[in-house]
Design an enzyme around this catalytic site. Structure first.
Site, PDB file in Angstrom:
ATOM      1  N   TYR A 253       0.928  -1.044  -0.117  1.00 52.65           N
ATOM      2  CA  TYR A 253      -0.013  -0.162   0.033  1.00 52.65           C
ATOM      3  C   TYR A 253       0.796   1.298  -0.033  1.00 52.65           C
ATOM      4  O   TYR A 253       0.546   2.238   0.637  1.00 52.65           O
ATOM      5  CB  TYR A 253      -0.801  -0.012   1.297  1.00 52.65           C
ATOM      6  CG  TYR A 253      -2.014  -1.068   1.000  1.00 52.65           C
ATOM      7  CD1 TYR A 253      -3.346  -0.593   0.457  1.00 52.65           C
ATOM      8  CD2 TYR A 253      -2.223  -2.221   1.389  1.00 52.65           C
ATOM      9  CE1 TYR A 253      -4.327  -1.258   0.023  1.00 52.65           C
ATOM     10  CE2 TYR A 253      -3.355  -2.980   1.150  1.00 52.65           C
ATOM     11  CZ  TYR A 253      -4.315  -2.583   0.370  1.00 52.65           C
ATOM     12  OH  TYR A 253      -5.228  -3.434   0.138  1.00 52.65           O
ATOM     13  N   TYR A 380     -14.699  -4.852   3.686  1.00 52.53           N
ATOM     14  CA  TYR A 380     -13.371  -5.269   3.421  1.00 52.53           C
ATOM     15  C   TYR A 380     -12.878  -6.537   3.824  1.00 52.53           C
ATOM     16  O   TYR A 380     -13.103  -6.865   5.041  1.00 52.53           O
ATOM     17  CB  TYR A 380     -12.305  -4.194   4.069  1.00 52.53           C
ATOM     18  CG  TYR A 380     -10.892  -4.656   3.609  1.00 52.53           C
ATOM     19  CD1 TYR A 380     -10.263  -4.161   2.438  1.00 52.53           C
ATOM     20  CD2 TYR A 380     -10.052  -5.320   4.450  1.00 52.53           C
ATOM     21  CE1 TYR A 380      -9.203  -4.833   1.755  1.00 52.53           C
ATOM     22  CE2 TYR A 380      -8.700  -5.650   4.064  1.00 52.53           C
ATOM     23  CZ  TYR A 380      -8.130  -5.434   2.928  1.00 52.53           C
ATOM     24  OH  TYR A 380      -6.918  -5.951   2.500  1.00 52.53           O
ATOM     25  N   ASP A 476     -16.397 -12.120   9.537  1.00 53.89           N
ATOM     26  CA  ASP A 476     -15.136 -11.897   9.439  1.00 53.89           C
ATOM     27  C   ASP A 476     -14.511 -11.030  10.542  1.00 53.89           C
ATOM     28  O   ASP A 476     -14.523  -9.881  10.611  1.00 53.89           O
ATOM     29  CB  ASP A 476     -14.887 -11.285   8.080  1.00 53.89           C
ATOM     30  CG  ASP A 476     -13.535 -10.651   8.023  1.00 53.89           C
ATOM     31  OD1 ASP A 476     -12.511 -11.056   8.694  1.00 53.89           O
ATOM     32  OD2 ASP A 476     -13.181 -10.095   6.780  1.00 53.89           O
ATOM     33  N   LYS A 505      -4.918 -11.600  12.379  1.00 56.17           N
ATOM     34  CA  LYS A 505      -4.576 -10.328  12.859  1.00 56.17           C
ATOM     35  C   LYS A 505      -3.836 -10.601  14.645  1.00 56.17           C
ATOM     36  O   LYS A 505      -2.803 -10.850  14.780  1.00 56.17           O
ATOM     37  CB  LYS A 505      -5.427  -9.132  12.896  1.00 56.17           C
ATOM     38  CG  LYS A 505      -5.475  -8.736  11.500  1.00 56.17           C
ATOM     39  CD  LYS A 505      -5.974  -7.271  11.064  1.00 56.17           C
ATOM     40  CE  LYS A 505      -5.846  -6.784   9.824  1.00 56.17           C
ATOM     41  NZ  LYS A 505      -6.890  -6.620   9.019  1.00 56.17           N
TER      42      LYS A 505
HETATM   43  C1  LIG Z   1      -7.156  -7.017   7.495  1.00 58.18           C
HETATM   44  C2  LIG Z   1      -8.485  -7.728   7.251  1.00 58.18           C
HETATM   45  C3  LIG Z   1      -8.454  -8.599   6.386  1.00 58.18           C
HETATM   46  C4  LIG Z   1      -7.215  -9.383   5.927  1.00 58.18           C
HETATM   47  O1  LIG Z   1      -6.425  -9.835   6.497  1.00 58.18           O
HETATM   48  P1  LIG Z   1      -4.735  -9.865   6.026  1.00 58.18           P
HETATM   49  O2  LIG Z   1      -3.953 -10.570   7.323  1.00 58.18           O
HETATM   50  O3  LIG Z   1      -4.154  -8.419   5.958  1.00 58.18           O
HETATM   51  O4  LIG Z   1      -4.776 -10.838   4.895  1.00 58.18           O
HETATM   52  C5  LIG Z   1      -9.572  -9.409   6.528  1.00 58.18           C
HETATM   53  N1  LIG Z   1     -10.670  -8.997   6.943  1.00 58.18           N
HETATM   54  C6  LIG Z   1     -10.623  -8.045   7.900  1.00 58.18           C
HETATM   55  C7  LIG Z   1     -11.930  -7.464   8.488  1.00 58.18           C
HETATM   56  C8  LIG Z   1      -9.324  -7.256   7.933  1.00 58.18           C
HETATM   57  O5  LIG Z   1      -9.492  -6.055   8.679  1.00 58.18           O
END
Ligand SMILES: *Cc1c(COP(=O)(O)O)cnc(C)c1O
Length: 666
Positions: A253, A380, A476, A505
């Site tokens: 990015y 996202y 998610d 994460k």
């Molecule tokens: C960051 C994020 C992703 C992607 O995760 P990466 O480890 O960066 O591939 C997917 N969904 C959500 C809600 C996110 O915040």
């Protein structure tokens, strides 16, 4: 700078440090002295022949020979760790600086900070002094572990005492540390240092003749931050923090042609990033939302170290291992009810890909082709093709639009028009129910689209619709998981049990990449068959990597053993009061700034003519805040703080102060 540490107090550190300072012609510094009877260590070092002009003044001298934190307390004083973190600059920079610690490594300087933390901050290489008598193997190995687990460079072990070659060899073999030599205990040294010190220095030179070379090697390896140690020439690593066309690194990015030079981060602790050029930067965005309990948390670092030495990797199709088995049990226990299986991948995007493929594969195995994914506007879900498709279209996805699959977009349940949005969602789900494999949502907070928040009631309503119309529900929680929104998982706040839950994460506390996709028994059974063609055909080389799983287990242990829930609640309250301070009690300030908060996520939406991700406003603001040592990464015109849970109130307030200042300028 060379640090002389001991495995314990009274192991001969001072004599060693004095002899080393003499041999190298260097300076001696004892930052913290506990007890001055019959004399201080600095005085002893002078008595051992180091010229008074090369013995630097202590920062703290306490009257009682106790642990520094306690000695300070009894003297009504306090140790200033921040000040200790910057060592003195003696007049002749070409000479080595020999620093002697107080007692052993895990001695507390204050109620919160151990001496070893100071070492980490200095980043200088360490010589560990150990005795040769009984008990030293244990003390020495423990001390070496304490250094290793924190990534502190160890030059080697110097023994002091009678010859015990077997003990010395055993320690070297078990720890892999270098034996630097042995200094005989010299009778009469303490009583009559003047007479015996000649003998001391001669014997030191003989035993440690190889030490100069070790110090020279360390200097050329860049240890000691390129400082001149032991007379070796000054070395500095080539500068790799340039704009980008000089560096072979392509950062994510980042428009390299326009980007500021990146911060060259050398180490991190708590919520602070320490840069090569000596800056201490508050990581107000938890390094892209991953760091939970602070950087390089000793517990996680130690778990990673142990696991790396035990089992680094085993293919996960034919093998299993304790870290993955235990982690799966823990995740299933912590997750909303009904989720009973954990599938591993590499990161958030792959956790989402696996989730989408599970949903589509589930219907396929049932003999029903459902080719449609439903998703919320503004969502996202990651940067791989499936995850990109599920996410909102925008500048990130523009070039790839022809390759992305179509998605049924449900309106975002903005609090101001929640009822209408939900009604419309229900219509859409109902109308297309036979074609929809699953609805995927970020529960309660949409991160990338600007920390947009919606109510638990709306989340519950969306989940209810999916149940009614036979659509699978994918949560998610890559960003919201592990306490971010106030509950352990955001779904909990709405009492929602998804069919599929995507995690990443914070899962390892921010230490290693790991993705997990949890599935209900029903989903898992959808692939359960004697027919091998119905298996879930998805996997990655590093699926369930044992080191990453162990880091995740250590992260979960921290939740149990440290007052994490209290920290989250306290930080949430602090955000609330700081937002009020900044904007007054209204949700929208006179300047038109809107604030929102959920758990430890706080966001300010700043009105501007060119909103959106590419808005220049955010970049300008970030640049200003960084100049004040606060690292932020606004999402277009939305500035947010999502700091590690361990952040101090002072750090958070400072971040708000800096944001406030930047808003006045913008
Ligand atoms: C960051 C994020 C992703 C992607 O995760 P990466 O480890 O960066 O591939 C997917 N969904 C959500 C809600 C996110 O915040």
């Amino acid at each position: 700078m060379i640090v002389i540490a001991g495995t314990d107090t009274g192991v001969g550190k001072t004599v060693f440090a004095a002899a080393l300072a003499r041999m190298l012609g260097g300076y001696y510094w004892k930052p913290v002295q506990s007890g001055r009877d019959p004399s201080t260590d600095s005085a002893r070092v002078r008595a051992l022949g180091v010229p008074a002009g090369r013995v630097l003044k202590e920062r703290h001298v306490f009257s009682r020979p106790l642990s520094p934190h306690r000695a300070a307390e009894l003297d009504g004083a306090a140790i200033d760790v921040e000040r200790l973190a910057s060592p003195p600059h003696p007049p002749d920079a070409a000479r080595a600086l020999i620093v002697e610690l107080a007692g052993g490594l895990l001695v507390p300087l204050t109620k919160e900070v151990l001496q070893v933390e100071l070492l980490k901050r200095w980043g200088a290489p360490v010589v560990l002094c150990a005795r040769t008598s009984l008990g030293t193997i244990n003390h020495t190995l423990l001390s070496i572990e304490a250094l290793k687990s924190r990534g502190i460079p160890l030059l080697g072990v110097a023994f002091v005492g009678k010859a015990m070659p077997d003990t010395e060899r055993t320690i070297a073999a078990l720890s892999g540390a270098r034996r630097l030599g042995r200094l005989d205990w010299i009778a009469g040294l303490e009583e009559d240092p003047g007479r015996s010190s000649k003998f001391l220095h001669a014997s030191f030179r003989k035993s440690f003749s190889g030490l100069r070379r070790v110090l020279g090697d360390a200097a050329s390896a860049g240890l000691g931050q390129g400082e001149k140690i032991g007379g070796a020439p000054r070395q500095s690593l080539s500068d790799f923090s340039g704009r980008g066309d000089q560096s072979p690194v392509w950062r994510p990015y980042t428009q390299h042609a326009a980007a500021e030079p990146p911060l060259l981060v050398e180490s991190a602790r708590g919520a602070t990033l320490y840069t090569r050029d000596g800056r201490e930067v508050f990581d107000a965005i938890s390094s892209w939302w991953v760091t939970l309990h602070g950087h390089s948390h000793p517990r996680i670092a130690a778990a990673i170290g142990r696991q790396a030495g035990l089992l680094d990797q085993a293919l996960f199709a034919d093998c299993t291992h304790e870290p993955a088995e235990r982690l799966s049990r823990e995740l299933v226990r912590l997750a909303p009810r009904g989720l009973s299986k954990a599938f591993y991948s590499d990161d958030g995007s792959t956790a989402v890909e696996a989730g989408l493929k599970m949903a589509i594969g589930y219907w396929h195995n049932k003999g029903r082709e459902r080719g449609l994914i439903a998703a919320l506007e503004g969502g996202y879900h990651g940067d791989t093709f499936g995850a990109m498709s599920a996410g909102e279209r925008g500048p990130f996805t523009k070039a790839y639009a022809p390759f992305l699959f179509d998605v049924l977009r449900l309106p975002f349940p903005e609090p101001s028009r929640e009822a209408r949005a939900l009604e419309r969602s229900e219509q859409l789900l109902k109308r297309h129910r036979d074609r929809i494999a699953a609805l995927i949502v970020e529960p309660l907070v949409q991160g990338v689209s600007g920390m947009r928040m919606y109510s638990p009631a709306a989340l519950k309503a969306l989940h209810g619709m999916c149940r009614r119309w036979g659509v699978l529900f994918i949560a998610d929680e890559v960003m919201t998981g592990f306490g971010r929104t106030g509950t352990f998982f955001a779904c909990e706040a709405a009492g929602v049990s998804p069919d599929i839950l995507c995690l990443s994460k914070g899962i390892t506390g921010g230490s290693l990449a790991l993705g997990a996709t949890l599935a209900s028994e029903e989903i898992f059974r959808g692939f359960w068959s004697k027919d091998r063609s119905r298996a879930f055909f998805h996997g990655h080389s590093y699926t369930a990597n044992p080191i990453a799983c162990r880091a995740a287990l250590a992260n979960l242990e921290i939740f149990k053993e440290e007052p994490v829930a209290m920290r989250i609640a306290a930080q949430a309250r602090l955000h609330e009061s700081e937002l009020k301070r900044l904007l007054g009690s209204r949700a929208r300030s006179p300047s038109g700034i809107r604030a929102r908060r959920m758990g430890t996520i706080a966001a300010l939406e700043i009105p501007c003519r060119e909103p959106g991700y590419l808005s220049g406003l955010g970049r300008r603001l970030a640049r200003f805040c960084l100049s004040r040592n606060v690292l932020l990464r606004p999402l277009g015109n939305v500035v947010y703080i999502m700091a590690p849970y361990c952040s101090t109130p002072k750090e958070i307030r400072h971040a708000y102060d800096v944001i406030e200042e930047s808003l006045k300028l913008s």
